[in-house]
Design an enzyme around this catalytic site. Structure first.
Site, PDB file in Angstrom:
ATOM      1  N   ASP A  45       0.883  -1.202   0.025  1.00  6.90           N
ATOM      2  CA  ASP A  45       0.070  -0.117  -0.027  1.00  6.90           C
ATOM      3  C   ASP A  45       0.871   1.401  -0.170  1.00  6.90           C
ATOM      4  O   ASP A  45       0.366   2.291   0.030  1.00  6.90           O
ATOM      5  CB  ASP A  45      -1.026  -0.005   1.120  1.00  6.90           C
ATOM      6  CG  ASP A  45      -0.253  -0.198   2.529  1.00  6.90           C
ATOM      7  OD1 ASP A  45       0.933  -0.384   2.502  1.00  6.90           O
ATOM      8  OD2 ASP A  45      -1.039  -0.527   3.603  1.00  6.90           O
ATOM      9  N   SER A  46       2.037   1.050  -0.067  1.00 12.68           N
ATOM     10  CA  SER A  46       2.941   2.165  -0.492  1.00 12.68           C
ATOM     11  C   SER A  46       2.867   2.607  -1.441  1.00 12.68           C
ATOM     12  O   SER A  46       3.310   3.928  -1.776  1.00 12.68           O
ATOM     13  CB  SER A  46       4.515   1.631  -0.271  1.00 12.68           C
ATOM     14  OG  SER A  46       4.742   0.543  -0.910  1.00 12.68           O
ATOM     15  N   ASP A  84      -0.567  -6.327  -0.077  1.00 11.88           N
ATOM     16  CA  ASP A  84      -1.057  -5.968   1.188  1.00 11.88           C
ATOM     17  C   ASP A  84      -2.587  -5.875   1.157  1.00 11.88           C
ATOM     18  O   ASP A  84      -3.180  -5.414   0.085  1.00 11.88           O
ATOM     19  CB  ASP A  84      -0.702  -4.249   1.113  1.00 11.88           C
ATOM     20  CG  ASP A  84       0.714  -4.127   1.833  1.00 11.88           C
ATOM     21  OD1 ASP A  84       0.926  -5.046   2.760  1.00 11.88           O
ATOM     22  OD2 ASP A  84       1.229  -3.155   1.971  1.00 11.88           O
ATOM     23  N   GLU A 114      -1.565  -5.900   8.580  1.00 10.97           N
ATOM     24  CA  GLU A 114      -0.729  -5.456   9.541  1.00 10.97           C
ATOM     25  C   GLU A 114      -1.521  -5.542  10.898  1.00 10.97           C
ATOM     26  O   GLU A 114      -2.746  -5.308  10.974  1.00 10.97           O
ATOM     27  CB  GLU A 114      -0.722  -3.822   9.367  1.00 10.97           C
ATOM     28  CG  GLU A 114       0.018  -3.474   7.940  1.00 10.97           C
ATOM     29  CD  GLU A 114       0.153  -2.023   7.883  1.00 10.97           C
ATOM     30  OE1 GLU A 114      -0.044  -1.200   8.586  1.00 10.97           O
ATOM     31  OE2 GLU A 114       0.769  -1.719   6.628  1.00 10.97           O
ATOM     32  N   GLU A 181       9.076  -4.313  10.691  1.00  6.87           N
ATOM     33  CA  GLU A 181       9.338  -2.977  10.061  1.00  6.87           C
ATOM     34  C   GLU A 181       9.829  -2.144  11.474  1.00  6.87           C
ATOM     35  O   GLU A 181       9.144  -2.168  12.477  1.00  6.87           O
ATOM     36  CB  GLU A 181       8.290  -2.444   9.501  1.00  6.87           C
ATOM     37  CG  GLU A 181       8.696  -0.913   9.004  1.00  6.87           C
ATOM     38  CD  GLU A 181       7.664  -0.411   8.056  1.00  6.87           C
ATOM     39  OE1 GLU A 181       7.930   0.650   7.677  1.00  6.87           O
ATOM     40  OE2 GLU A 181       6.596  -1.141   7.656  1.00  6.87           O
TER      41      GLU A 181
END
Length: 266
Positions: A45-46, A84, A114, A181
């Site tokens: 989703d970056s 993602d 996430e 991360e």
């Protein structure tokens, strides 16, 4: 490159062979990354930040992600495609299943979510229905407003203890991989040894089973000019993009990247 599967990645961990992952959003870069030897292509989703110009990943939708998954699939040559699940796409178990199915049908081989131990029920649901899951822990960009910004996670002993427990719980729930991360290098190493599944790091030191970077970051491309501490510009000294990606792959494989300066201490 032979087709990379969940089983392939598990075998690489057990053999001590480092896994390379890069974000990827289109067919041309998918082809280029595969030619350079990248094992996992992450449609992150970056894309909301590096492609769409948003200041966070939150506006990205499942439909947009699925579009880019399909693009990457067309240029892929054997890498595992990881997608993602965007912000709030897993708000309920039903949404989790429907949106994950959409991404798998677009061409993904694994879904990334996430969170922490609370993901267990969702991971179990997907794994039992044949959808491999990567659990993204530590700094989770979709929770940036709760975390108070993009900050290192797990520096306090209580946080570190909880993160270790969460990683084990998510493995037991059926997670096929973990992504850490921005966590202290020592903690990332402990978690890597505590679970049997592959652990991929970004800003998590060199002891994890593999590394991931945002493609644009490692090519020195940035709208803001702000470069995260854990990033290295692999375009420097290279004649073309494929050579830069090959340099990244080689550096991860021989553990010259990440160096100490790319990680965080407790």
């Amino acid at each position: 490159m032979p087709n990379i599967t969940v089983t392939s990645l598990l075998a690489m961990k057990h053999k001590g062979e480092k896994i390379t992952m890069l974000t990827c959003y289109d067919a041309t870069f998918a082809h280029t990354a595969c030619q350079a030897g990248v094992e996992v292509l992450l449609i992150g989703d970056s894309l909301g930040m590096v492609l769409q110009g948003h200041d966070s990943t939150l506006p990205v939708t499942t439909a947009e992600t699925a579009y880019h998954v399909a693009c990457v699939k067309r240029g892929n040559q054997g890498a595992l495609i990881l997608a993602d699940l965007p912000f709030m796409a897993n708000a309920t178990l039903e949404q989790t299943f429907i949106n994950s199915t959409t991404l798998m049908q677009a061409g993904a081989h694994m879904i990334k979510v996430e969170g922490a131990a609370w993901l267990g029920e969702s991971i179990r649901l997907l794994a039992e229905r044949g959808i491999p899951v990567c659990a993204h822990m530590g700094l989770t960009p979709q929770s940036v407003n709760v975390l108070g910004g993009y900050k290192v996670q797990g520096r306090l002993e209580a946080q570190a203890r909880q993160m270790r427990a969460d990683a084990i719980a998510l493995e037991q729930a059926g997670a096929a991989m973990i992504l850490l991360e921005c966590v202290p290098s020592e903690l990332a190493e402990e978690i890597t040894h505590a679970v049997k599944i592959p652990v991929i790091g970004i800003g998590a030191g060199s002891a994890t089973d593999g590394q991931v970077l945002v493609l644009h970051d490692m090519l020195g491309l940035s709208i803001t000019g702000r470069v995260p501490k854990f990033v290295k510009n692999f375009m420097i000294g290279q004649p073309d993009i494929q050579s830069a990606i090959q340099a990244y792959v080689s550096a991860v494989k021989d553990v010259s990247f990440p160096a100490i300066e790319h990680g965080f201490s407790a």
